[in-house]
Design a protein around this motif. Structure first.
Motif, PDB file in Angstrom:
ATOM      1  N   ILE A 132       0.849  -1.183   0.000  1.00  0.00           N
ATOM      2  CA  ILE A 132       0.000   0.000   0.000  1.00  0.00           C
ATOM      3  C   ILE A 132       0.883   1.231   0.000  1.00  0.00           C
ATOM      4  O   ILE A 132       1.734   1.405   0.870  1.00  0.00           O
ATOM      5  CB  ILE A 132      -0.914   0.018   1.240  1.00  0.00           C
ATOM      6  N   GLY A 133       0.691   2.099  -0.978  1.00  0.00           N
ATOM      7  CA  GLY A 133       1.482   3.323  -1.072  1.00  0.00           C
ATOM      8  C   GLY A 133       0.781   4.492  -0.428  1.00  0.00           C
ATOM      9  O   GLY A 133      -0.049   4.339   0.466  1.00  0.00           O
ATOM     10  N   GLU A 134       1.093   5.695  -0.884  1.00  0.00           N
ATOM     11  CA  GLU A 134       0.486   6.895  -0.346  1.00  0.00           C
ATOM     12  C   GLU A 134      -1.000   6.923  -0.677  1.00  0.00           C
ATOM     13  O   GLU A 134      -1.466   6.318  -1.613  1.00  0.00           O
ATOM     14  CB  GLU A 134       1.154   8.138  -0.953  1.00  0.00           C
ATOM     15  N   HIS A 135      -1.751   7.691   0.138  1.00  0.00           N
ATOM     16  CA  HIS A 135      -3.172   7.859  -0.128  1.00  0.00           C
ATOM     17  C   HIS A 135      -3.328   8.805  -1.307  1.00  0.00           C
ATOM     18  O   HIS A 135      -2.897   9.943  -1.270  1.00  0.00           O
ATOM     19  CB  HIS A 135      -3.868   8.444   1.096  1.00  0.00           C
TER      20      HIS A 135
ATOM     21  N   GLU B  30     -12.220 -12.864 -13.867  1.00  0.00           N
ATOM     22  CA  GLU B  30     -13.428 -12.051 -13.908  1.00  0.00           C
ATOM     23  C   GLU B  30     -14.181 -12.093 -12.581  1.00  0.00           C
ATOM     24  O   GLU B  30     -14.894 -11.138 -12.248  1.00  0.00           O
ATOM     25  CB  GLU B  30     -14.324 -12.490 -15.071  1.00  0.00           C
ATOM     26  N   GLU B  31     -14.026 -13.148 -11.815  1.00  0.00           N
ATOM     27  CA  GLU B  31     -14.598 -13.163 -10.466  1.00  0.00           C
ATOM     28  C   GLU B  31     -13.947 -12.088  -9.606  1.00  0.00           C
ATOM     29  O   GLU B  31     -14.607 -11.424  -8.808  1.00  0.00           O
ATOM     30  CB  GLU B  31     -14.406 -14.554  -9.824  1.00  0.00           C
ATOM     31  N   TRP B  32     -12.637 -11.940  -9.775  1.00  0.00           N
ATOM     32  CA  TRP B  32     -11.947 -10.868  -9.053  1.00  0.00           C
ATOM     33  C   TRP B  32     -12.455  -9.492  -9.484  1.00  0.00           C
ATOM     34  O   TRP B  32     -12.662  -8.610  -8.653  1.00  0.00           O
ATOM     35  CB  TRP B  32     -10.437 -10.959  -9.288  1.00  0.00           C
ATOM     36  N   ILE B  33     -12.697  -9.327 -10.778  1.00  0.00           N
ATOM     37  CA  ILE B  33     -13.175  -8.042 -11.295  1.00  0.00           C
ATOM     38  C   ILE B  33     -14.500  -7.656 -10.634  1.00  0.00           C
ATOM     39  O   ILE B  33     -14.739  -6.489 -10.323  1.00  0.00           O
ATOM     40  CB  ILE B  33     -13.329  -8.106 -12.830  1.00  0.00           C
ATOM     41  N   LYS B  34     -15.358  -8.636 -10.388  1.00  0.00           N
ATOM     42  CA  LYS B  34     -16.669  -8.369  -9.771  1.00  0.00           C
ATOM     43  C   LYS B  34     -16.537  -7.835  -8.347  1.00  0.00           C
ATOM     44  O   LYS B  34     -17.476  -7.224  -7.827  1.00  0.00           O
ATOM     45  CB  LYS B  34     -17.519  -9.632  -9.778  1.00  0.00           C
ATOM     46  N   THR B  35     -15.385  -8.048  -7.738  1.00  0.00           N
ATOM     47  CA  THR B  35     -15.190  -7.565  -6.360  1.00  0.00           C
ATOM     48  C   THR B  35     -14.688  -6.127  -6.313  1.00  0.00           C
ATOM     49  O   THR B  35     -14.597  -5.551  -5.229  1.00  0.00           O
ATOM     50  CB  THR B  35     -14.180  -8.453  -5.607  1.00  0.00           C
ATOM     51  N   LEU B  36     -14.365  -5.547  -7.456  1.00  0.00           N
ATOM     52  CA  LEU B  36     -13.764  -4.221  -7.480  1.00  0.00           C
ATOM     53  C   LEU B  36     -14.803  -3.141  -7.215  1.00  0.00           C
ATOM     54  O   LEU B  36     -15.951  -3.239  -7.646  1.00  0.00           O
ATOM     55  CB  LEU B  36     -13.094  -3.969  -8.834  1.00  0.00           C
TER      56      LEU B  36
ATOM     57  N   ASN C 186      -7.673   5.685  -5.370  1.00  0.00           N
ATOM     58  CA  ASN C 186      -7.078   4.897  -4.288  1.00  0.00           C
ATOM     59  C   ASN C 186      -6.779   3.457  -4.713  1.00  0.00           C
ATOM     60  O   ASN C 186      -7.071   2.499  -3.994  1.00  0.00           O
ATOM     61  CB  ASN C 186      -8.002   4.908  -3.061  1.00  0.00           C
ATOM     62  N   VAL C 187      -6.176   3.303  -5.881  1.00  0.00           N
ATOM     63  CA  VAL C 187      -5.944   1.971  -6.440  1.00  0.00           C
ATOM     64  C   VAL C 187      -4.883   1.190  -5.663  1.00  0.00           C
ATOM     65  O   VAL C 187      -4.821  -0.032  -5.767  1.00  0.00           O
ATOM     66  CB  VAL C 187      -5.543   2.057  -7.935  1.00  0.00           C
ATOM     67  N   ASN C 188      -4.055   1.886  -4.870  1.00  0.00           N
ATOM     68  CA  ASN C 188      -3.053   1.172  -4.081  1.00  0.00           C
ATOM     69  C   ASN C 188      -3.676   0.284  -3.014  1.00  0.00           C
ATOM     70  O   ASN C 188      -3.030  -0.610  -2.485  1.00  0.00           O
ATOM     71  CB  ASN C 188      -2.088   2.167  -3.432  1.00  0.00           C
ATOM     72  N   GLU C 189      -4.921   0.555  -2.673  1.00  0.00           N
ATOM     73  CA  GLU C 189      -5.565  -0.175  -1.588  1.00  0.00           C
ATOM     74  C   GLU C 189      -6.305  -1.418  -2.063  1.00  0.00           C
ATOM     75  O   GLU C 189      -6.895  -2.136  -1.277  1.00  0.00           O
ATOM     76  CB  GLU C 189      -6.527   0.765  -0.857  1.00  0.00           C
ATOM     77  N   LEU C 190      -6.278  -1.685  -3.368  1.00  0.00           N
ATOM     78  CA  LEU C 190      -7.031  -2.811  -3.916  1.00  0.00           C
ATOM     79  C   LEU C 190      -6.406  -4.152  -3.552  1.00  0.00           C
ATOM     80  O   LEU C 190      -5.191  -4.304  -3.514  1.00  0.00           O
ATOM     81  CB  LEU C 190      -7.106  -2.714  -5.436  1.00  0.00           C
ATOM     82  N   GLU C 191      -7.271  -5.129  -3.304  1.00  0.00           N
ATOM     83  CA  GLU C 191      -6.839  -6.517  -3.143  1.00  0.00           C
ATOM     84  C   GLU C 191      -6.612  -7.073  -4.545  1.00  0.00           C
ATOM     85  O   GLU C 191      -7.509  -7.039  -5.402  1.00  0.00           O
ATOM     86  CB  GLU C 191      -7.921  -7.327  -2.430  1.00  0.00           C
TER      87      GLU C 191
END
Length: 299
Positions: A211-214, A236-242, A290-295
């Motif tokens: 995780i980088g800067e906010h 695509e299952e992961w994409i649905k969680t975004l 805030n893409v740094n916070e993505l799983e």
């Protein structure tokens, strides 16, 4: 890596003046700039002010944020191949939406060569106070250019009273609390404020991403190692969680049973997979808030 800035703002806001000021300061630091200028018309009079020894690409009769996206990629590839420069500045047309403009610049083909520093929005402060008189579409675009900026120049402050200056700054801060807002006249900005920006998350292993800067609007480059591969269904299952704050993704994703990583694109919930006949580096550019916070997905 080459630093890249996107200058956003309506026609007449002061973008080109900021461009000239920035070029002068870069040269004082012995840094070589290159320029891409975007204009909707057939002639770009602004480009006539650029010195001949500065690499310049023009995009006419199209917006960087729609039909011009592929042209932008080609222009950047051409600059990287043919010109020596340290900093790339892209001056967008006033009709460019910041997210679309950012998307046009990011490409998995040269993601490792560019460091996107951020979107700089130049706002005409007087026009801001009069925005209720605009059409709904124009006012909406104005707000989007403010909301997604990493740095905002509240320009033409010399035309306002002290109370109006305070009102402009307060209202813009309410729209975008993440960006630094600087009051300017003639788009005069010390270059140190540009050089402090950082909208690109550093490349990281998909297993060791940190995780980088906010950040508000930015990007993240995910690099897949040679052992990793996915099924389309699992990816695509992961994409649905975004979250909805992820606007764009594009890159080359390794898929089980497929020789070369497939070209993958995502925009506002829609996905596209295309076969790639040349073996490309497996990586993915994610654009959003805030893409740094993505799983990240797991193979």
């Amino acid at each position: 890596m080459k630093d890249v800035y996107l200058f956003s703002g309506f026609l007449g806001s002061g973008k080109t003046t900021l461009l000239m000021n920035t070029i002068r300061q870069l040269k004082e630091q012995n840094l070589k700039p290159a320029i891409i200028m975007n204009e909707l018309g057939a002639l770009n009079f602004d480009s006539q002010a650029i010195e001949e020894n500065i690499p310049l690409k023009e995009m006419l009769n199209g917006c960087i944020c729609c039909t011009g996206a592929e042209k932008t990629e080609a222009q950047i590839q051409s600059l990287l191949a043919d010109s020596e420069f340290d900093v790339l500045i892209i001056e967008t047309t006033g009709a460019a939406h910041p997210v679309e403009a950012l998307d046009a610049v990011y490409s998995p083909l040269f993601a490792n060569e560019l460091n996107i520093k951020g979107i700089v929005t130049v706002a005409d402060s007087k026009r801001w106070l009069e925005r209720e008189g605009m059409s709904i579409q124009t006012r909406s675009l104005f707000l989007e250019q403010i909301r997604h900026a990493h740095l905002i120049l509240a320009n033409k402050m010399d035309l306002l009273t002290e109370s109006e200056r305070a009102k402009v700054t307060f209202e813009m801060q309410n729209i975008n609390s993440h960006a630094l807002i600087i009051q300017t006249t003639n788009a005069s900005l010390p270059i140190k404020y540009l050089q402090r920006l950082q909208a690109t998350a550093r490349p990281a292993s998909i297993q060791q991403a940190t995780i980088g800067e906010h950040l508000h609007l930015g990007s993240r480059l995910v690099t897949f190692n040679s052992e990793e591969s996915f099924t389309q269904e699992k990816f695509e299952e992961w994409i649905k969680t975004l979250p909805n704050s992820v606007y764009r993704m594009k890159g080359f994703v390794p898929i089980e049973g497929i020789r070369n990583p497939m070209l993958f694109q995502y925009a506002y919930g829609l996905t596209q997979w295309l076969p790639e006949y040349v073996k490309m580096e497996p990586n993915l550019v994610i654009i959003g808030e805030n893409v740094n916070e993505l799983e990240l997905p797991k193979a």
